[in-house]
Design a protein around this motif. Sequence first.
Motif, mmCIF file in Angstrom:
data_model
loop_
_atom_site.group_PDB
_atom_site.id
_atom_site.type_symbol
_atom_site.label_atom_id
_atom_site.label_comp_id
_atom_site.label_asym_id
_atom_site.label_seq_id
_atom_site.Cartn_x
_atom_site.Cartn_y
_atom_site.Cartn_z
ATOM 1 N N GLY A 1 -12.710 26.056 32.271
ATOM 2 C CA GLY A 1 -12.943 25.023 33.272
ATOM 3 C C GLY A 1 -12.361 25.319 34.645
ATOM 4 O O GLY A 1 -12.662 24.607 35.589
ATOM 5 N N LEU A 2 -11.522 26.346 34.774
ATOM 6 C CA LEU A 2 -10.960 26.688 36.077
ATOM 7 C C LEU A 2 -12.006 27.429 36.893
ATOM 8 O O LEU A 2 -12.684 28.306 36.386
ATOM 9 C CB LEU A 2 -9.708 27.562 35.903
ATOM 10 C CG LEU A 2 -8.932 27.881 37.174
ATOM 11 C CD1 LEU A 2 -8.268 26.626 37.727
ATOM 12 C CD2 LEU A 2 -7.894 28.946 36.904
ATOM 13 N N LYS A 3 -12.128 27.076 38.161
ATOM 14 C CA LYS A 3 -13.140 27.682 39.026
ATOM 15 C C LYS A 3 -12.492 28.335 40.238
ATOM 16 O O LYS A 3 -11.371 28.000 40.615
ATOM 17 C CB LYS A 3 -14.133 26.625 39.489
ATOM 18 C CG LYS A 3 -14.979 26.065 38.371
ATOM 19 C CD LYS A 3 -15.971 25.078 38.918
ATOM 20 C CE LYS A 3 -17.000 24.674 37.924
ATOM 21 N NZ LYS A 3 -16.619 23.912 36.812
ATOM 22 N N LYS A 4 -13.227 29.254 40.836
ATOM 23 C CA LYS A 4 -12.786 29.874 42.080
ATOM 24 C C LYS A 4 -12.595 28.785 43.130
ATOM 25 O O LYS A 4 -13.330 27.795 43.159
ATOM 26 C CB LYS A 4 -13.834 30.891 42.538
ATOM 27 C CG LYS A 4 -13.442 31.653 43.767
ATOM 28 C CD LYS A 4 -14.508 32.639 44.157
ATOM 29 C CE LYS A 4 -14.132 33.279 45.474
ATOM 30 N NZ LYS A 4 -15.165 34.124 45.994
ATOM 31 N N ASP A 5 -11.611 28.930 43.998
ATOM 32 C CA ASP A 5 -11.236 27.988 45.056
ATOM 33 C C ASP A 5 -10.565 26.721 44.530
ATOM 34 O O ASP A 5 -10.367 25.766 45.289
ATOM 35 C CB ASP A 5 -12.423 27.606 45.950
ATOM 36 C CG ASP A 5 -12.930 28.789 46.754
ATOM 37 O OD1 ASP A 5 -12.093 29.623 47.149
ATOM 38 O OD2 ASP A 5 -14.151 28.877 46.993
#
Length: 147
Positions: A50-54
Amino acid sequence: MKRFNLETVVGLFLVAGFACLAYLAVRLGDVGLFRDESYPVVARFTSVSGLKKDATVEIAGVPVGNVADIRLDPDRFEAVVRLRIRKGVPLQEDCIASIRTAGIIGDRFVEIKPGGSPDLIPPGGEIMETESAVNLEELISKYVFEK
């Protein structure tokens, strides 16, 4: 001849206007093309579900950076997360990076808990202590289906 001068002035005015708008868009959009006021740090996690770039990086609830890149280390089968931390925010060698959720079903972000070591992580260094994301569906299924 007079018409050529008027067209030239109008054209230069339009070009200057577009240049000003582009400059404002970059500055207000916090794109960071003109200066980079951050330094990179790497953290390895077993799961970054669930972690995304930015995504935001926080210390004590205060944003201090963002996630620059997420990739898989094919040798260790770990997620390698490259963080950009704002200059002037020191990270101790024994700090802990955790993946948290904003609220119950909110976005994922990286929380850093400061350590007590006098030694600091250099730019390009690695956070050694990490806590991976908690998978809520997995916890519920264990509770429901476990006997």
